[in-house]
Enzyme design. Structure first.
Site, mmCIF file in Angstrom:
data_model
loop_
_atom_site.group_PDB
_atom_site.id
_atom_site.type_symbol
_atom_site.label_atom_id
_atom_site.label_comp_id
_atom_site.label_asym_id
_atom_site.label_seq_id
_atom_site.Cartn_x
_atom_site.Cartn_y
_atom_site.Cartn_z
ATOM 1 N N HIS A 1 -31.411 52.995 21.355
ATOM 2 C CA HIS A 1 -31.385 54.072 22.735
ATOM 3 C C HIS A 1 -30.980 55.442 21.649
ATOM 4 O O HIS A 1 -30.045 56.248 22.439
ATOM 5 C CB HIS A 1 -30.807 54.273 23.521
ATOM 6 C CG HIS A 1 -31.027 52.563 24.929
ATOM 7 N ND1 HIS A 1 -31.922 52.726 25.139
ATOM 8 C CD2 HIS A 1 -30.528 51.142 24.256
ATOM 9 C CE1 HIS A 1 -31.602 51.678 25.897
ATOM 10 N NE2 HIS A 1 -30.785 50.296 25.161
ATOM 11 N N SER B 1 -37.098 76.436 1.089
ATOM 12 C CA SER B 1 -37.589 77.390 1.885
ATOM 13 C C SER B 1 -37.635 78.804 1.297
ATOM 14 O O SER B 1 -36.582 79.131 0.093
ATOM 15 C CB SER B 1 -36.731 77.687 3.624
ATOM 16 O OG SER B 1 -36.923 79.102 3.987
ATOM 17 N N LYS C 1 -32.039 75.260 1.720
ATOM 18 C CA LYS C 1 -32.988 74.257 2.727
ATOM 19 C C LYS C 1 -33.188 72.782 1.850
ATOM 20 O O LYS C 1 -34.343 73.562 0.233
ATOM 21 C CB LYS C 1 -34.554 74.659 3.185
ATOM 22 C CG LYS C 1 -33.554 75.181 4.343
ATOM 23 C CD LYS C 1 -33.933 74.642 5.146
ATOM 24 C CE LYS C 1 -34.383 74.870 6.629
ATOM 25 N NZ LYS C 1 -34.875 73.998 7.659
ATOM 26 N N GLU D 1 -42.477 65.058 6.789
ATOM 27 C CA GLU D 1 -43.100 65.487 8.253
ATOM 28 C C GLU D 1 -44.864 65.158 7.819
ATOM 29 O O GLU D 1 -45.623 64.507 8.973
ATOM 30 C CB GLU D 1 -42.931 66.106 8.078
ATOM 31 C CG GLU D 1 -41.487 66.951 8.552
ATOM 32 C CD GLU D 1 -40.370 68.689 8.305
ATOM 33 O OE1 GLU D 1 -40.434 68.651 9.078
ATOM 34 O OE2 GLU D 1 -40.640 68.238 7.205
#
Ligand code: ARG
Length: 458
Positions: free
Chosen positions: A153, A274, A280, A287
């Site tokens: 969980h 970025s 970043k 992804e």
């Protein structure tokens, strides 16, 4: 090639909707190879004269060199790759080229070409998966005893080792390879000779062409043969399940790379910056692996939906079988390679993982198990006692193992100082020695077995 019974040619739109050359040119190698085998068989059976067959074979060799050097020159008037090859052959050797299409149809031809292509795609996927498995096994070996919180969980559950976690993906990929191997075995019957749908009246030798193309045997029913795309679906479904595993691993890397987790730093090679936020390090590759899996699953749904409801035998809908397979193959290939690169080059922050393990009272089950084992407390009661200890630790804002002994004893006098021996994450993982458990000694055995299976031991 089929203009004889028509007074007029097709409209421009008809040509456009009908054409598949833009994508099925990827089958050119398979088309030439299957044609070579077909013409050799026709000559051997005395169906075509040997000198015509020789001319055709030489012509096919020339076309192969030409396509190899320059690619397939697309002619919008010629629908598909089969017509392109045959047309080029007729330009090259003249009328004898017309004998190649004896005792075959584009229906068995395309099924044969596509099966050969998918068979290679299966082999490439298997190689890509094996490479990723090797990367996982090597990192698992480095971290067979590095503790981290095992979650259910997404809540801290019990300590596990990072090696054990990485080896979980090894197992998923092992199943993927076994699904691909199944798909390959089932695929390996040769369609050539089913002709349009009913077989042929020529005395062909299907056994010979099947074996020459590396198939185990010819297919057994000509109607099924020209209308079957199970092999493409088997591949897509296996690819989808593999992509789904990659997506789950990608998701973990994205989470682990976040500041909140801080478990990994992806290498510069697999991170992007970025344009506006200089701090970043975005996990774009992970992804995109996650995103690609959606498109691979989509390709599977596309072909399932194309095939659903088609009557026997061939329908032109089936021309739409190729693009989903090509897309899935391309996406899976780059996903596997990128994932292997990320796994190889990621640095794991084992201190962060250890701190997270301690913060989550992940050894509470060990506490309860100790009460059962050492103090003969029934498990339900042990669970309750441990729950009180956890509450006490939360209130004191310390990990379970940092509670003073007197405080524990005030909960239940059967608790003895020896309980502290099982409360460290290291003691916890070490005790999970059941087969397939997270104990470093068990993980090591699984790693050894994996290395053997992957041929990593000399
Ligand atoms: N380009 C076609 C395909 O991919 C080849 C088979 C054409 N057969 C036919 N009967 N029109 O399916």
């Amino acid at each position: 090639m089929w203009g004889g019974r028509f007074a007029e040619g097709p409209s421009a739109l008809m040509r456009e909707i009908n054409a598949s050359i833009a994508f099925d040119k990827r089958l050119w190698r398979q088309d030439i190879e299957a044609s070579r085998v077909h013409i050799a068989m026709l000559a051997a059976q005395g169906i075509v004269a040997q000198e015509d067959a020789d001319a055709i074979e030489e012509g096919l060799d020339r076309i192969e060199d030409e396509f190899e050097a320059n690619g397939v020159a697309e002619d919008p008037a010629l629908e598909d790759i089969h017509m392109h090859v045959e047309h080029r052959l007729s330009e090259s050797i003249g009328a004898a080229a017309g004998r190649l299409h004896t005792a075959r149809s584009r229906n068995d031809q395309v099924a044969t070409d596509f099966k050969l292509w998918v068979r290679d795609a299966i082999d490439m996927a298997d190689e890509g998966i094996a490479a990723l498995q090797k990367a996982l096994v090597l990192r698992a070996e480095e971290h067979e005893a590095s503790v981290m919180p095992g979650l259910t969980h997404l809540q801290s559950a019990q300590p596990v080792t990072l090696g054990h976690h990485l080896m979980a993906y090894y197992e998923m990929l092992r199943r993927d390879r076994s699904r691909l191997a199944d798909a390959r075995a089932r695929l390996n019957e040769c369609p050539l000779g089913a002709a349009a749908l009913a077989g042929t009246s020529f005395p062909i030798d299907r056994e010979a062409t099947a074996l020459a193309l590396g198939f185990d045997r010819p297919t057994a029913n000509s109607l099924d043969t020209v209308s079957d795309r199970d092999f493409a679906l088997d591949y897509l479904m296996a690819a989808t399940q593999c992509a789904l595993h990659l997506s789950r691993l990608a998701e973990e890397l994205v989470l682990w790379a976040s500041q909140a987790y801080g478990y990994v730093q992806l290498s510069d090679a697999f991170s992007t910056g970025s344009s506006i936020m200089p701090q970043k390090r975005n996990p774009d590759a992970a992804e995109l692996v996650r995103g690609h899996s959606g498109r691979i699953a989509g390709a599977t749904v596309a072909l399932v939906t194309v095939m659903k409801g088609l009557p026997l035998a061939y329908s032109k809908d089936m021309q739409d079988d190729k693009e989903p397979v090509f897309e899935a193959h391309d996406l899976l290939g780059v996903s596997l390679a990128a994932m292997a690169g990320m796994i190889e080059s990621t640095s794991f922050d084992t201190e962060r993982m250890r701190a997270a393990t301690e913060a989550g009272h992940a050894t509470a089950t060990d506490f309860a198990d100790w009460l059962v084992r050492e103090a003969d407390v029934p498990f339900r009661e042990a669970h309750h006692i441990t729950g009180r200890a956890v509450r006490m630790a939360d209130e004191a804002k310390v990990p379970l193992w940092a509670l003073p002994y007197d405080a524990l004893r005030s909960i239940d006098e059967r608790i003895k100082p020896a309980v502290f021996d099982v409360l460290s994450p290291d003691a916890s993982v070490k005790s999970r020695t059941s087969f397939g458990g997270t104990a470093p000694a068990q993980v090591r055995k699984r790693i050894e077995a994996a290395k053997k299976a992957l041929g990593m031991l000399e």
